[in-house]
Design an enzyme around this catalytic site. Structure first.
Site, PDB file in Angstrom:
ATOM      1  N   PRO A  32      47.035  -1.923  28.541  1.00 49.20           N
ATOM      2  CA  PRO A  32      48.316  -2.949  28.904  1.00 49.20           C
ATOM      3  C   PRO A  32      48.978  -2.514  30.100  1.00 49.20           C
ATOM      4  O   PRO A  32      49.601  -1.542  30.143  1.00 49.20           O
ATOM      5  CB  PRO A  32      49.107  -3.035  27.560  1.00 49.20           C
ATOM      6  N   GLU A  33      49.282  -3.568  30.864  1.00 51.21           N
ATOM      7  CA  GLU A  33      50.157  -3.310  32.117  1.00 51.21           C
ATOM      8  C   GLU A  33      51.272  -4.176  31.944  1.00 51.21           C
ATOM      9  O   GLU A  33      51.209  -4.756  30.945  1.00 51.21           O
ATOM     10  CB  GLU A  33      49.259  -3.548  33.572  1.00 51.21           C
ATOM     11  N   LYS A  89      55.658  -0.599  32.039  1.00 47.86           N
ATOM     12  CA  LYS A  89      54.772  -0.823  30.961  1.00 47.86           C
ATOM     13  C   LYS A  89      55.574  -0.347  29.580  1.00 47.86           C
ATOM     14  O   LYS A  89      55.088  -0.364  28.710  1.00 47.86           O
ATOM     15  CB  LYS A  89      53.729   0.046  31.051  1.00 47.86           C
ATOM     16  N   ARG A 280      40.853   6.680  39.599  1.00 51.15           N
ATOM     17  CA  ARG A 280      40.742   5.698  38.937  1.00 51.15           C
ATOM     18  C   ARG A 280      39.682   4.697  39.400  1.00 51.15           C
ATOM     19  O   ARG A 280      39.281   4.762  40.688  1.00 51.15           O
ATOM     20  CB  ARG A 280      41.860   4.550  38.662  1.00 51.15           C
TER      21      ARG A 280
END
Ligand SMILES: [Zn+2]
Length: 297
Positions: A32-33, A89, A280
């Site tokens: 979730p962002e 977030k 990432r």
């Protein structure tokens, strides 16, 4: 059916009528962002406010941060959740005694509001039972989520040294924060201490829209490109929220539906590439997103 998130709170005990509770209950957002957390905020607002908390069942204390299971229960029992506030977030939920609950969804966190007699989801870590025979479960398979009880949200943000929320930034502030940094533009976007809310997927989407290669050194971006990046940030995050953070509802012209091995650029049709940037995996189109951007001042 139109979902009315601002519906009268008395209707909140019947979330199914929103057509939203059921949908989100069986959907978990990977990583979730900001847009996903905004959807969780609206979900919680539409279901769980203004109901007396009868019990707090901590099934796994691992996700509790700086708060014990006993403190969480004694701080919330007999209270009700009154309002919410999102920053990046993090989702903050205010109880009627002024205490705040901080929810961070980690990698696999999600919320499920339901009748009390329905079995809680498999990885429910904390279950808030309300006096009206409903309950809110915080489900989190991977346990990177966090729940904390705190007194002051602003103090918490300061302590965590979080940057301003990505959607509350204006262009001037955005340029000020990014303009004096060094490093790959994607790493900068991911740095929660500079701007809060952007994660791996939306950083790629923002850079794809702005046609900027994720590895480009930020100091190479001129004023025009920083403006383009700012506009892309707002556009992507807002549009993702409007799509309820559901990839299936996002435009096919976006990177997200094509992201991954064998994926092709929706703009030029060429193969997408990946690279590790800032630890990432970044996906991008090497044709549409230029690696070297001349700095024009
Ligand atoms: Zn392309």
């Amino acid at each position: 059916m139109r979902i009315n998130f601002n519906a009268d709170v008395t209707q909140a005990i019947a979330p199914a009528r929103f057509g939203f509770a059921d949908r989100i209950a069986c959907v978990t957002f990977p990583m979730p962002e900001l847009p996903e957390v905004e959807i969780f905020k609206r979900y919680l607002d539409a279901t769980s406010l203004h109901q007396r908390i009868a019990n707090v069942d901590v099934r796994n204390a691992y996700i509790l941060k700086g708060t014990s299971a006993r403190e969480l229960a004694s701080g919330l029992k007999g209270r009700s959740l009154e309002s919410t506030r999102r920053h990046g977030k993090n989702l903050f939920v205010r109880a009627d005694d002024g205490l705040w609950l901080r929810l961070h969804f980690g990698m696999t966190g999600s919320l499920e509001y339901s009748k009390n007699d329905k079995r809680a989801p498999r990885h429910a870590r904390v279950v808030f039972s309300f006096a009206n025979n409903r309950r809110l479960a915080f489900d989190d398979q991977r346990q990177f989520g966090q729940i904390e009880l705190l007194k002051d949200v602003d103090e918490c943000l300061k302590k965590r040294a979080l940057g301003p929320d990505a959607l509350k930034l204006d262009l001037t502030k955005f340029k000020k924060i990014l303009g004096r940094r060094r490093g790959a533009v994607k790493s900068i976007l991911l740095n929660q201490k500079l701007i809060a809310g952007i994660g791996n997927l939306y950083a790629d989407e923002i850079l794809f829209r702005a046609q900027i290669h994720p590895a480009v050194e930020i100091s190479r971006l001129n004023d025009k490109l920083l403006t383009k990046l700012f506009r892309a940030t707002h556009y992507v995050l807002r549009k993702a929220i409007a799509a309820k953070a559901d990839t299936n509802q996002m435009p096919q012209t976006w990177l997200l539906p094509h992201r991954g091995k064998g994926g092709r650029c929706p703009r030029c049709g060429r193969k997408l590439r990946s690279a590790t940037i800032g630890g990432r995996t970044a996906w991008f189109c090497p044709h549409c997103q230029k690696r070297v951007t001349p700095a024009i001042f």
